[in-house]
Design a protein around this motif. Structure first.
Motif, PDB file in Angstrom:
ATOM      1  N   SER A 108      29.704 -39.181   8.214  1.00 47.10           N
ATOM      2  CA  SER A 108      29.121 -38.077   7.439  1.00 47.10           C
ATOM      3  C   SER A 108      27.629 -37.887   7.681  1.00 47.10           C
ATOM      4  N   GLU A 109      27.013 -38.814   8.395  1.00 45.16           N
ATOM      5  CA  GLU A 109      25.611 -38.616   8.768  1.00 45.16           C
ATOM      6  C   GLU A 109      25.453 -37.306   9.555  1.00 45.16           C
ATOM      7  N   VAL A 110      26.483 -36.951  10.307  1.00 46.00           N
ATOM      8  CA  VAL A 110      26.478 -35.698  11.083  1.00 46.00           C
ATOM      9  C   VAL A 110      26.272 -34.496  10.155  1.00 46.00           C
ATOM     10  N   PHE A 111      26.935 -34.512   8.997  1.00 44.59           N
ATOM     11  CA  PHE A 111      26.840 -33.386   8.054  1.00 44.59           C
ATOM     12  C   PHE A 111      25.415 -33.276   7.493  1.00 44.59           C
ATOM     13  N   LEU A 112      24.888 -34.432   7.097  1.00 45.05           N
ATOM     14  CA  LEU A 112      23.556 -34.442   6.491  1.00 45.05           C
ATOM     15  C   LEU A 112      22.477 -34.078   7.514  1.00 45.05           C
ATOM     16  N   ALA A 113      22.619 -34.590   8.717  1.00 40.61           N
ATOM     17  CA  ALA A 113      21.646 -34.270   9.774  1.00 40.61           C
ATOM     18  C   ALA A 113      21.681 -32.781  10.089  1.00 40.61           C
ATOM     19  N   HIS A 114      22.873 -32.185  10.016  1.00 41.84           N
ATOM     20  CA  HIS A 114      22.986 -30.747  10.267  1.00 41.84           C
ATOM     21  C   HIS A 114      22.269 -29.956   9.174  1.00 41.84           C
ATOM     22  N   ALA A 115      22.433 -30.380   7.918  1.00 44.48           N
ATOM     23  CA  ALA A 115      21.747 -29.704   6.804  1.00 44.48           C
ATOM     24  C   ALA A 115      20.232 -29.811   6.977  1.00 44.48           C
ATOM     25  N   ARG A 116      19.759 -30.990   7.360  1.00 43.85           N
ATOM     26  CA  ARG A 116      18.318 -31.173   7.591  1.00 43.85           C
ATOM     27  C   ARG A 116      17.819 -30.199   8.662  1.00 43.85           C
ATOM     28  N   GLN A 117      18.584 -30.093   9.741  1.00 43.35           N
ATOM     29  CA  GLN A 117      18.190 -29.201  10.837  1.00 43.35           C
ATOM     30  C   GLN A 117      18.153 -27.746  10.383  1.00 43.35           C
ATOM     31  N   LEU A 118      19.156 -27.344   9.595  1.00 37.56           N
ATOM     32  CA  LEU A 118      19.189 -25.964   9.095  1.00 37.56           C
ATOM     33  C   LEU A 118      17.980 -25.667   8.222  1.00 37.56           C
ATOM     34  N   LEU A 119      17.611 -26.645   7.382  1.00 35.79           N
ATOM     35  CA  LEU A 119      16.430 -26.465   6.534  1.00 35.79           C
ATOM     36  C   LEU A 119      15.180 -26.315   7.394  1.00 35.79           C
ATOM     37  N   GLU A 120      15.050 -27.186   8.382  1.00 30.99           N
ATOM     38  CA  GLU A 120      13.880 -27.122   9.259  1.00 30.99           C
ATOM     39  C   GLU A 120      13.828 -25.783   9.994  1.00 30.99           C
ATOM     40  N   ASP A 121      14.986 -25.337  10.468  1.00 32.88           N
ATOM     41  CA  ASP A 121      15.056 -24.062  11.182  1.00 32.88           C
ATOM     42  C   ASP A 121      14.627 -22.893  10.291  1.00 32.88           C
ATOM     43  N   ASN A 122      14.815 -23.066   8.973  1.00 30.35           N
ATOM     44  CA  ASN A 122      14.461 -22.008   8.024  1.00 30.35           C
ATOM     45  C   ASN A 122      13.096 -22.241   7.373  1.00 30.35           C
ATOM     46  N   GLY A 123      12.350 -23.199   7.916  1.00 30.66           N
ATOM     47  CA  GLY A 123      10.976 -23.404   7.469  1.00 30.66           C
ATOM     48  C   GLY A 123      10.811 -24.237   6.215  1.00 30.66           C
ATOM     49  N   TYR A 124      11.864 -24.957   5.811  1.00 30.68           N
ATOM     50  CA  TYR A 124      11.779 -25.778   4.601  1.00 30.68           C
ATOM     51  C   TYR A 124      11.414 -27.221   4.918  1.00 30.68           C
ATOM     52  N   ARG A 125      10.752 -27.853   3.931  1.00 34.70           N
ATOM     53  CA  ARG A 125      10.424 -29.272   3.982  1.00 34.70           C
ATOM     54  C   ARG A 125      11.038 -29.915   2.749  1.00 34.70           C
ATOM     55  N   ILE A 126      11.596 -31.115   2.917  1.00 32.24           N
ATOM     56  CA  ILE A 126      12.194 -31.811   1.773  1.00 32.24           C
ATOM     57  C   ILE A 126      11.091 -32.523   0.988  1.00 32.24           C
ATOM     58  N   VAL A 127      11.001 -32.218  -0.310  1.00 28.54           N
ATOM     59  CA  VAL A 127       9.992 -32.858  -1.167  1.00 28.54           C
ATOM     60  C   VAL A 127      10.512 -34.213  -1.648  1.00 28.54           C
ATOM     61  N   ASN A 128      11.657 -34.212  -2.309  1.00 33.00           N
ATOM     62  CA  ASN A 128      12.284 -35.472  -2.720  1.00 33.00           C
ATOM     63  C   ASN A 128      13.753 -35.235  -3.069  1.00 33.00           C
ATOM     64  N   VAL A 129      14.500 -36.316  -3.102  1.00 33.86           N
ATOM     65  CA  VAL A 129      15.899 -36.258  -3.534  1.00 33.86           C
ATOM     66  C   VAL A 129      16.136 -37.383  -4.532  1.00 33.86           C
TER      67      VAL A 129
END
Ligand code: MG
Length: 161
Positions: free
Chosen positions: A77-98
């Motif tokens: 499932s790391e594949v799923f999470l890494a894909h979400a991270r990439q999509l966020l980056e592609d859309n200009g988002y930065r993760i603040v915290n989880v």
């Protein structure tokens, strides 16, 4: 300068069954049962993927990785999470915290807490201090308390700008 903050929520649950590995946040926890599911059943990665996608208004995990697709059988499932991270980056988002709450009667998650936080931080490309993790039992009540299911609840904050 304005900052565009977005919050997302994610939830997932999988059955605990014999003959499967118990993998939470990509960390294998020794136990006599594990999480069922089409993929590896990693409740934390699934809930976190949904929280991040939700925060960015980019749909949900099932949209990108339908369980009907044999390609994702027993997937890491790391594949799923890494894909979400990439999509966020592609859309200009930065993760603040989880922040994560695991519902699991047994075994204890505490001894694995920092290993899980560290691994989640690695996949997201953020500091470990931006990953919160708590684990709760259900004091013997309900499906979690009976040990037949494990749950994860996640909130994620992201920003753009
Ligand atoms: Mg799932």
């Amino acid at each position: 300068m304005s900052t565009d903050l977005r919050v997302g929520i994610g939830y997932d649950s999988h059955r605990l069954v014999q003959g499967r590995k118990l993998t939470i946040g990509g960390v294998e926890i020794p136990f006599d049962k594990g999480l069922s599911g089409h993929s590896d059943g990693d409740i934390l990665f699934h809930a976190l993927t949904d929280a991040l996608l939700g925060a960015a208004g980019l749909g949900d995990i099932g949209h990108y990785f339908p369980p009907s697709d044999p390609k994702w059988k027993d997937a890491d499932s790391e594949v799923f999470l890494a894909h979400a991270r990439q999509l966020l980056e592609d859309n200009g988002y930065r993760i603040v915290n989880v922040d994560v709450v695991i519902g699991l009667e047994r075994p204890k998650v505490g001894p694995h807490r920092d290993a899980i936080r560290k691994n989640v931080a690695r996949v997201l490309g953020i500091e470990m201090g931006r990953v919160g993790l708590k684990a709760k039992t259900a004091e013997g009540l309900g499906p979690v308390g009976e040990g037949s299911v494990a749950e994860a609840r996640v909130v994620a904050l992201i920003e753009r700008g």
